[in-house]
Design an enzyme around this catalytic site. Structure first.
Site, short mmCIF file in Angstrom:
data_model
loop_
_atom_site.label_atom_id
_atom_site.label_comp_id
_atom_site.label_asym_id
_atom_site.label_seq_id
_atom_site.Cartn_x
_atom_site.Cartn_y
_atom_site.Cartn_z
N VAL A 15 0.76 -1.24 -0.05
CA VAL A 15 0.16 -0.06 0.06
C VAL A 15 0.88 1.00 -0.09
O VAL A 15 0.58 2.40 -0.66
CB VAL A 15 -0.68 -0.06 1.29
CG1 VAL A 15 -1.92 1.08 0.94
CG2 VAL A 15 -1.81 -1.13 1.44
N ASP A 203 -10.11 -10.88 9.92
CA ASP A 203 -9.92 -9.83 9.09
C ASP A 203 -11.24 -8.88 8.91
O ASP A 203 -11.40 -7.83 8.87
CB ASP A 203 -9.04 -9.84 7.69
CG ASP A 203 -9.03 -8.90 6.78
OD1 ASP A 203 -8.25 -8.00 6.93
OD2 ASP A 203 -9.71 -8.96 5.75
N LYS A 207 -13.35 -5.35 9.80
CA LYS A 207 -13.87 -4.33 9.02
C LYS A 207 -15.60 -4.08 9.37
O LYS A 207 -15.84 -2.91 9.36
CB LYS A 207 -13.83 -4.79 7.51
CG LYS A 207 -12.25 -4.76 7.13
CD LYS A 207 -12.39 -5.64 5.81
CE LYS A 207 -10.68 -5.77 5.24
NZ LYS A 207 -10.71 -6.77 4.16
N1 LIG Z 1 -2.30 -4.98 0.99
C1 LIG Z 1 -3.62 -4.80 0.79
O1 LIG Z 1 -4.09 -4.94 -0.22
C2 LIG Z 1 -4.34 -3.94 2.01
C3 LIG Z 1 -5.49 -3.74 1.75
C4 LIG Z 1 -6.22 -3.01 2.92
C5 LIG Z 1 -5.62 -2.57 3.97
N2 LIG Z 1 -4.40 -3.30 4.13
C6 LIG Z 1 -3.71 -2.51 5.13
O2 LIG Z 1 -2.37 -1.77 4.98
C7 LIG Z 1 -1.53 -1.72 5.85
C8 LIG Z 1 -0.24 -2.17 5.10
O3 LIG Z 1 -0.38 -3.47 4.47
P1 LIG Z 1 0.58 -3.74 3.30
O4 LIG Z 1 -0.03 -4.82 2.67
O5 LIG Z 1 1.20 -2.66 2.60
O6 LIG Z 1 1.74 -4.31 4.21
P2 LIG Z 1 3.29 -5.05 3.66
O7 LIG Z 1 3.34 -4.93 2.20
O8 LIG Z 1 3.51 -5.95 4.66
O9 LIG Z 1 4.11 -3.50 4.08
C9 LIG Z 1 4.35 -3.26 5.57
C10 LIG Z 1 5.11 -2.20 5.61
O10 LIG Z 1 5.33 -1.78 6.71
C11 LIG Z 1 6.89 -1.75 7.34
N3 LIG Z 1 7.07 -1.84 8.44
C12 LIG Z 1 6.81 -3.00 9.27
N4 LIG Z 1 7.18 -3.03 10.45
C13 LIG Z 1 7.80 -1.75 10.49
C14 LIG Z 1 8.54 -1.02 11.60
N5 LIG Z 1 8.84 -1.61 12.74
N6 LIG Z 1 9.01 0.23 11.32
C15 LIG Z 1 8.97 0.61 10.14
N7 LIG Z 1 8.43 -0.13 9.11
C16 LIG Z 1 7.45 -1.11 9.22
C17 LIG Z 1 7.44 -2.78 6.06
O11 LIG Z 1 8.72 -2.70 6.08
P3 LIG Z 1 9.97 -3.50 5.07
O12 LIG Z 1 9.42 -3.17 3.56
O13 LIG Z 1 11.49 -2.74 5.15
O14 LIG Z 1 9.83 -4.76 5.64
C18 LIG Z 1 6.70 -2.67 4.96
O15 LIG Z 1 7.16 -1.62 4.33
C19 LIG Z 1 -1.80 -2.77 6.87
O16 LIG Z 1 -2.69 -2.34 7.90
C20 LIG Z 1 -3.15 -3.65 6.14
O17 LIG Z 1 -3.91 -4.52 6.94
C21 LIG Z 1 -3.70 -3.52 3.14
#
Ligand SMILES: NC(=O)c1ccc[n+]([C@@H]2O[C@H](COP(=O)([O-])OP(=O)(O)OC[C@H]3O[C@@H](n4cnc5c(N)ncnc54)[C@H](OP(=O)(O)O)[C@@H]3O)[C@@H](O)[C@H]2O)c1
Length: 428
Positions: A15, A203, A207
């Site tokens: 995201v 999840d 929501k």
């Molecule tokens: N993916 C979807 O389709 C989707 C849809 C709706 C909502 N969401 C929500 O959006 C949010 C992000 O999802 P995502 O899918 O983008 O997750 P993701 O791809 O796993 O990315 C998470 C990011 O957070 C960073 N991170 C994790 N721990 C951290 C820390 N301690 N300090 C600094 N950075 C940290 C990670 O760093 P690194 O890259 O360096 O590991 C990564 O860049 C979540 O709350 C999820 O539930 C996601």
């Protein structure tokens, strides 16, 4: 030119990088729509030197998302790390304490800490926005808080976990078992690191709890969501339900009743021809029913880089335009407690039974149902194979309690070849 709105983005995964791309690619469009530029001052993630497919070279970097939230050149913190607590909550709190607005996609954090974070935000004159946390690209929070704000919402229903809908529709189309499609989904990277968040309904339950708060003016009550996952749904249930004109969905339903707030995220049957019944693959759908607007159906991608970043940006754009609103559509301190309803409203149920090849077996089942006041709407019996025969029953509306009484008495009839399956039919 007006002052830019300066973002600090914590989390550069699916995201986060999607948001960076929109800010970079649509700079002129965003500036025209908001009357001011939207810029990124600094970013944070776990690993600094990781190839992310976007140019981050002109932004500041913080290893610590809390430090990012405190930077003087950040007006809005965009929290896209995820997790109920940890850095997501710490950086959100740091931003709100520093009187900065926050945009997040984090349903887990808000489902658990939404009330305290909303109170903190509003006490400090901040907004906390989360369109992306519910049904990805579908603007459902906006629909409830703005377009439908003149309605008393009577019911919300939704298929809000794309992975579960993918598994159920793939099982049906390919005739595969749950285990086979679960593995396929896992290999395709569709499942969360902890798959029970998806297939256990957690999840989607997060929501639903957020939507209930907005729709009914109640405090977020995730513990009050009755959760059942899809892991016990068999291909036989899917096929037999289809014979009776239904499809199986992991369906969220929220409704305020005289008995309290009903919130359930459970496998349900819906008519095949209904909008929910026609939903394929990973698509999400939210159905809102209001006393004035009638039924509104919203359909779209519930996850993925583009759709989720689109929803994050809609919140950022509102802030840039100066649109401010209480977190759950009315002041957090005015939200009512939402005691969970003690019993669910009556509904028709689908029963799948396997009856032994014994004289009068079906009559015994019908009598047992009748004894507890459950009446039969439709019934279908299939041919015997290896000493037993499948029987499908659709009941008239009944309570789950009455049905459970019948199920507990079935054993004593001595005609069951295996445990019966009962699935609620949602009237949509
Ligand atoms: N993916 C979807 O389709 C989707 C849809 C709706 C909502 N969401 C929500 O959006 C949010 C992000 O999802 P995502 O899918 O983008 O997750 P993701 O791809 O796993 O990315 C998470 C990011 O957070 C960073 N991170 C994790 N721990 C951290 C820390 N301690 N300090 C600094 N950075 C940290 C990670 O760093 P690194 O890259 O360096 O590991 C990564 O860049 C979540 O709350 C999820 O539930 C996601």
């Amino acid at each position: 030119m007006s002052q830019p709105l300066r973002l600090g983005i914590a989390g550069l995964g699916t995201v986060g990088t999607g948001v960076v791309k929109i800010v970079q690619q649509h700079a002129a469009l965003l500036s025209a729509r908001c009357g001011r530029p939207i810029t990124i001052s600094a970013v944070s993630a776990r690993t600094r030197h990781k190839e992310r497919g976007v140019d981050l070279s002109t932004y500041g970097w913080e290893d610590d998302p809390v430090a990012l939230a405190k930077r003087d050149d950040v007006d809005v913190v965009v929290e896209l790390m995820g997790g109920e607590d940890g850095p997501a909550k710490a950086s959100t709190e740091a931003a709100l304490h520093a009187c900065k607005d926050v945009v997040t996609a984090n349903k887990a954090m808000l489902a658990v800490h939404g009330q305290e974070l909303a109170e903190l935000a509003e006490a400090n004159g901040c907004v906390l926005r989360y369109e992306a946390a519910v049904a990805g690209g579908i603007p459902v929070v906006k629909a409830l808080t703005e377009g439908l704000a003149g309605n008393k919402v009577t019911r919300i229903m939704g298929v809000m976990n794309g992975t579960c809908n993918y598994i159920l529709t793939r099982m049906e189309k390919a005739g595969l078992s749950y285990d086979e499609v679960f593995k396929e989904a896992s290999d395709l990277g569709y499942l969360e690191a902890d798959p029970t968040l998806d297939v256990g309904g957690i999840d989607a339950g997060h929501k639903l709890a957020l939507l209930s708060a907005v729709a009914f003016g109640t405090k977020v009550n995730f513990d009050g969501v009755h959760l059942e996952g899809i892991d016990r749904i068999t291909i036989e249930d899917i096929n037999r339900a289809s014979d009776m004109g239904f499809r199986v969905k992991l369906l969220g339903v929220a409704q305020m009743t005289g008995r309290g707030l009903v919130q359930r995220m459970t496998p349900c049957l819906v008519p095949k021809g209904s909008p929910l019944g026609r939903l394929e693959r990973a698509t999400n759908m939210v159905v809102i029913e209001g006393d004035s607007c009638g039924q509104i159906v919203l359909r779209g991608a519930g996850a993925g880089e583009g759709p989720t970043a689109s929803a994050v940006m809609s919140d950022v754009i509102d802030i840039a335009r100066g649109l401010r609103m209480p977190v759950f559509g009315q002041p957090a301190t005015s939200l009512a407690d939402a005691p969970a309803a003690t019993s669910a409203a009556p509904a028709p149920f689908y029963l799948r039974l396997s009856l032994l090849d014994k004289p009068g077996a079906l009559a015994k089942i019908a009598t047992t149902l009748g004894d507890v006041g459950v009446s039969i709407d439709r019934m279908r019996q299939y041919g015997h194979a290896e000493g037993s025969a499948p029987v499908l029953i659709v009941t008239h509306k009944t309570t789950r309690d009455a049905l459970d009484q019948a199920l507990s008495r079935f054993d004593a009839t001595g005609v069951l070849a295996e445990q019966p399956v009962a699935i609620r039919i949602e009237e949509v």
